[in-house]
Design an enzyme around this catalytic site. Structure first.
Site, short mmCIF file in Angstrom:
data_model
loop_
_atom_site.label_atom_id
_atom_site.label_comp_id
_atom_site.label_asym_id
_atom_site.label_seq_id
_atom_site.Cartn_x
_atom_site.Cartn_y
_atom_site.Cartn_z
CG ASP A 97 -0.29 -0.05 2.53
OD1 ASP A 97 -0.08 1.02 3.14
OD2 ASP A 97 0.05 -1.17 2.98
CD GLU B 235 -3.79 4.46 10.60
OE1 GLU B 235 -2.81 4.84 11.30
OE2 GLU B 235 -3.74 4.40 9.36
#
Length: 305
Positions: free
Chosen positions: A101, A193
């Site tokens: 990613d 997150e």
């Protein structure tokens, strides 16, 4: 002007000198006793053996804290690699489908060189790219990277970094306007997150609004990216178990998260030809056929709101 032979002045000077000598004598005679008393006082308050024990305890506590927070999380990097080592790290065993990613942090990518990794001992099959963040921030490299990933034969996906302080629907619509998924692309990804100091219930409500809005538009369930600790602490409601998970857990031999997951981000220090900066490496928990079955089918259209 005073006279040099003045008898009164001479007597006064003599008396002053005598007084000074007496004070010095008294002071010097008392000093050893006072010093001894101070030493006895503090000697009783902190014996040497106790001071040594306290020193050992402080050093031990500091060492334990330093190891737990600064050594233990990264100790896996220095462990012997019993399996295959590639891309600068030890590759988890038992997985055949690998990917990366990327975002603007990786800078300009040489996609021709990166494509050659499809023929490596650990071939790369998929690439996730950061598309948006919050309600108005585009990743500056997304459009170029998204097009290049498709043109160079990678299965591609796009993710949104969630900001809890921004309205969830505003974020969802911003992602939808930015990302046009096509047949063969992976489902949209919600990167969660941080809590933004939101209460868990409020955070969960916002996330569910984003997920519902994006699923309604693209016709597939979005992927949830998070760490295994964040999942167990903040996404413990059963409504989130219906989504495929992409779990981040670095420097371990296996994922500690016990639930079902599809992708595992196992390191953030990978080194690949074609990318100058370190990059996240991932594995897919399944076969190539299963990965392709997750992608957008050709019956869905995602180019309009």
């Amino acid at each position: 002007m005073p006279s040099r032979n003045n008898p009164i002045a001479a007597v006064q000077k003599k008396n002053a000198a005598s007084t000074t000598r007496k004070k010095r004598t008294v002071s010097s005679s008392k000093s050893p006793r006072a010093s001894k008393k101070v030493q006895e006082k503090y000697g009783r308050a902190m014996p040497i053996w106790l001071r040594n024990i306290l020193t050992v305890m402080i050093v031990g506590c500091f060492s334990a804290v330093f190891y737990y927070f600064f050594i233990r999380p990264y100790a896996y990097r220095w462990k012997p690699c019993n399996g295959l080592k590639e891309y600068g790290v030890c590759i988890p065993s038992g997985y055949d489908i690998h990917g990366i990613d990327i975002s603007h942090y990786q800078g300009k990518i040489d996609w021709e060189r990166l494509q050659r990794n499809q023929q490596a001992a650990t071939p790369l099959h998929f690439v996730f790219m950061k598309a948006t963040e919050g309600g108005d921030h585009n990743d500056t490299t997304f459009e170029v990277n998204f097009a290049n990933a498709r043109n160079h034969g990678f299965i591609r996906g796009a993710y949104h970094f969630y900001i809890p302080g921004t309205d969830a629907l505003k974020q969802a619509d911003f992602f939808i306007r930015t990302v046009k998924l096509d047949t063969g692309d992976l489902p949209p990804v919600l990167d969660v997150e941080v809590t933004g100091r939101k209460e868990k219930q409020e955070l969960q409500q916002g996330l569910k609004r984003w997920l519902d809005r994006v699923e309604s538009h693209y016709g597939v369930k979005p992927i949830l990216y998070t760490s295994y600790k964040f999942k167990t602490r903040y996404l413990d409601d059963s409504i989130f178990n219906a989504y495929p998970y992409w779990i981040a857990h670095y420097y371990v031999d296996s994922v500690e998260y016990q639930g079902e997951w599809k992708f595992w981000q196992h390191t953030d220090v990978g080194r690949l030809p074609g990318i100058d900066e370190q990059v996240d490496l991932n594995v897919f928990n399944g076969s190539m056929e299963e990965l392709k079955s997750m992608t957008i089918p050709d019956t869905l259209k995602t180019d309009t709101l």
